[in-house]
Design a protein around this motif. Structure first.
Motif, PDB file in Angstrom:
ATOM      1  N   MET A  45     114.369  55.389  38.078  1.00 53.14           N
ATOM      2  CA  MET A  45     113.202  55.222  38.934  1.00 53.14           C
ATOM      3  C   MET A  45     112.217  54.303  38.236  1.00 53.14           C
ATOM      4  N   ALA A  46     111.618  53.406  38.964  1.00 54.80           N
ATOM      5  CA  ALA A  46     110.669  52.465  38.388  1.00 54.80           C
ATOM      6  C   ALA A  46     109.257  53.022  38.479  1.00 54.80           C
ATOM      7  N   HIS A  47     108.407  52.497  37.627  1.00 55.18           N
ATOM      8  CA  HIS A  47     106.992  52.818  37.743  1.00 55.18           C
ATOM      9  C   HIS A  47     106.224  51.515  37.751  1.00 55.18           C
ATOM     10  N   ALA A  48     104.997  51.539  38.208  1.00 62.03           N
ATOM     11  CA  ALA A  48     104.159  50.352  38.218  1.00 62.03           C
ATOM     12  C   ALA A  48     102.947  50.613  37.347  1.00 62.03           C
ATOM     13  N   ALA A  49     102.920  50.027  36.164  1.00 60.09           N
ATOM     14  CA  ALA A  49     101.818  50.269  35.237  1.00 60.09           C
ATOM     15  C   ALA A  49     101.037  49.001  34.973  1.00 60.09           C
ATOM     16  N   GLY A  50     101.177  48.000  35.806  1.00 57.21           N
ATOM     17  CA  GLY A  50     100.440  46.770  35.585  1.00 57.21           C
ATOM     18  C   GLY A  50     101.379  45.586  35.583  1.00 57.21           C
ATOM     19  N   ALA A  51     100.939  44.499  35.037  1.00 55.99           N
ATOM     20  CA  ALA A  51     101.715  43.267  35.061  1.00 55.99           C
ATOM     21  C   ALA A  51     101.922  42.748  33.652  1.00 55.99           C
ATOM     22  N   ILE A  52     102.994  41.982  33.462  1.00 52.44           N
ATOM     23  CA  ILE A  52     103.251  41.343  32.175  1.00 52.44           C
ATOM     24  C   ILE A  52     102.067  40.453  31.839  1.00 52.44           C
ATOM     25  N   GLY A  53     101.635  40.495  30.591  1.00 52.25           N
ATOM     26  CA  GLY A  53     100.501  39.696  30.181  1.00 52.25           C
ATOM     27  C   GLY A  53      99.166  40.314  30.550  1.00 52.25           C
ATOM     28  N   ALA A  54      99.183  41.565  31.015  1.00 58.39           N
ATOM     29  CA  ALA A  54      97.939  42.242  31.379  1.00 58.39           C
ATOM     30  C   ALA A  54      97.061  42.419  30.147  1.00 58.39           C
ATOM     31  N   ALA A  55      95.749  42.473  30.372  1.00 58.82           N
ATOM     32  CA  ALA A  55      94.801  42.674  29.281  1.00 58.82           C
ATOM     33  C   ALA A  55      94.960  44.076  28.709  1.00 58.82           C
ATOM     34  N   PRO A  56      94.651  44.247  27.431  1.00 58.59           N
ATOM     35  CA  PRO A  56      94.706  45.587  26.833  1.00 58.59           C
ATOM     36  C   PRO A  56      93.779  46.565  27.560  1.00 58.59           C
ATOM     37  N   LEU A  57      94.172  47.832  27.563  1.00 61.18           N
ATOM     38  CA  LEU A  57      93.358  48.883  28.163  1.00 61.18           C
ATOM     39  C   LEU A  57      92.179  49.193  27.242  1.00 61.18           C
ATOM     40  N   THR A  58      90.993  49.256  27.815  1.00 62.54           N
ATOM     41  CA  THR A  58      89.790  49.572  27.042  1.00 62.54           C
ATOM     42  C   THR A  58      88.872  50.472  27.857  1.00 62.54           C
ATOM     43  N   GLY A  59      87.983  51.169  27.163  1.00 65.32           N
ATOM     44  CA  GLY A  59      86.932  51.945  27.802  1.00 65.32           C
ATOM     45  C   GLY A  59      87.434  52.872  28.891  1.00 65.32           C
ATOM     46  N   PRO A  60      86.791  52.831  30.084  1.00 67.68           N
ATOM     47  CA  PRO A  60      87.179  53.715  31.182  1.00 67.68           C
ATOM     48  C   PRO A  60      88.624  53.534  31.636  1.00 67.68           C
ATOM     49  N   ASP A  61      89.160  52.299  31.542  1.00 64.48           N
ATOM     50  CA  ASP A  61      90.561  52.073  31.932  1.00 64.48           C
ATOM     51  C   ASP A  61      91.516  52.805  31.000  1.00 64.48           C
ATOM     52  N   LEU A  62      91.209  52.793  29.709  1.00 67.79           N
ATOM     53  CA  LEU A  62      92.028  53.522  28.732  1.00 67.79           C
ATOM     54  C   LEU A  62      91.971  55.019  29.030  1.00 67.79           C
ATOM     55  N   THR A  63      90.773  55.527  29.283  1.00 65.91           N
ATOM     56  CA  THR A  63      90.610  56.949  29.596  1.00 65.91           C
ATOM     57  C   THR A  63      91.407  57.326  30.834  1.00 65.91           C
ATOM     58  N   ARG A  64      91.290  56.522  31.900  1.00 65.80           N
ATOM     59  CA  ARG A  64      92.002  56.827  33.153  1.00 65.80           C
ATOM     60  C   ARG A  64      93.511  56.841  32.956  1.00 65.80           C
ATOM     61  N   PHE A  65      94.026  55.918  32.155  1.00 59.88           N
ATOM     62  CA  PHE A  65      95.469  55.850  31.923  1.00 59.88           C
ATOM     63  C   PHE A  65      95.973  57.110  31.227  1.00 59.88           C
ATOM     64  N   PHE A  66      95.225  57.576  30.214  1.00 58.39           N
ATOM     65  CA  PHE A  66      95.711  58.684  29.388  1.00 58.39           C
ATOM     66  C   PHE A  66      95.258  60.058  29.858  1.00 58.39           C
ATOM     67  N   GLU A  67      94.227  60.156  30.666  1.00 58.14           N
ATOM     68  CA  GLU A  67      93.713  61.465  31.078  1.00 58.14           C
ATOM     69  C   GLU A  67      94.529  61.998  32.258  1.00 58.14           C
ATOM     70  N   ARG A  68      95.814  62.188  32.010  1.00 50.82           N
ATOM     71  CA  ARG A  68      96.763  62.623  33.036  1.00 50.82           C
ATOM     72  C   ARG A  68      97.818  63.509  32.391  1.00 50.82           C
ATOM     73  N   ASP A  69      98.691  64.043  33.215  1.00 43.84           N
ATOM     74  CA  ASP A  69      99.826  64.835  32.744  1.00 43.84           C
ATOM     75  C   ASP A  69     100.634  64.026  31.731  1.00 43.84           C
ATOM     76  N   ALA A  70     101.025  64.668  30.629  1.00 42.31           N
ATOM     77  CA  ALA A  70     101.721  63.965  29.549  1.00 42.31           C
ATOM     78  C   ALA A  70     103.055  63.373  30.001  1.00 42.31           C
ATOM     79  N   ILE A  71     103.721  64.007  30.944  1.00 40.21           N
ATOM     80  CA  ILE A  71     104.988  63.445  31.433  1.00 40.21           C
ATOM     81  C   ILE A  71     104.734  62.133  32.171  1.00 40.21           C
ATOM     82  N   ALA A  72     103.703  62.102  33.018  1.00 43.28           N
ATOM     83  CA  ALA A  72     103.368  60.867  33.733  1.00 43.28           C
ATOM     84  C   ALA A  72     103.004  59.759  32.748  1.00 43.28           C
ATOM     85  N   VAL A  73     102.226  60.108  31.729  1.00 46.27           N
ATOM     86  CA  VAL A  73     101.831  59.107  30.738  1.00 46.27           C
ATOM     87  C   VAL A  73     103.041  58.637  29.935  1.00 46.27           C
TER      88      VAL A  73
END
Length: 196
Positions: A1-29
């Protein structure tokens, strides 16, 4: 199964974006970290294998609550938790919700490969980061980098294009060993062990 986590060459995750990415169920992350590009200073690569851990999971360092050793697991989402196994190898985990984390098991080298080869004394590309201890040695990760966020130097992490994911049992544990919470990029040659 594929997931969509952004695009190749995407900017690094910072600040609120970093929090949103990781503040989830550990399996999803753990699944969404596959394909992401991790950098530690001038070295790094594409994450190819992960494992999820939860605070109510007997195999987790967080199972008995906060201690001086595991305190970083109870930090902010996107925090880095580093510990030593077998008295010799470092392992790196990324914190999700409080007390849950994802172990980074393997990586496909992309940057600073000559440095990785020198640190590992091994020029086999598929063996440079094919396990959590090898990965930390290649990336120069040790306890001095514990308990800081992934948007703080020397770390950075950037999302990826979708990848095909395989899952299986976690490796090297005796408690809750049947949980199918190990994830990898399907067909990757850069894994700690093949998936059955």
């Amino acid at each position: 199964m594929a997931h969509a986590a952004g695009a190749i060459g995407a900017a690094p995750l910072t600040g609120p974006d970093l929090t949103r990415f990781f503040e989830r169920d550990a399996i999803a992350v753990a699944r969404d970290l596959l394909g992401c590009h991790l950098r530690v200073g001038d070295v790094g690569g594409r994450i190819t294998e992960t494992e999820a851990y939860f605070p109510d999971d007997a195999a987790s360092h967080a199972f008995r609550g906060p201690t001086p050793r595991n305190g970083a697991m109870f930090g902010k989402p996107g925090n880095v938790y580093i510990y030593r196994i077998y008295g010799m190898h470092w392992c790196v985990n990324f914190v999700c919700t409080t007390g849950s984390a994802v172990l980074i098991r393997a990586l496909e080298p992309e940057a600073g490969i000559a440095t990785m080869i020198d640190r590992r004394n091994n020029d086999a590309l598929t063996q440079l980061c094919s396990g959590p201890g090898k990965l930390c040695q290649a990336l120069g990760i040790d306890l001095s980098l514990n308990d800081r966020l992934l948007d703080e130097p020397p770390f950075s992490i950037a999302p990826s294009a979708p990848v095909e994911i395989v899952a299986g049992k976690r490796i090297g544990i005796t408690k809750n060993a049947e949980a199918p919470w190990r994830f990898g990029i399907s067909g990757s040659r850069y894994l700690s062990k093949p998936f059955r």
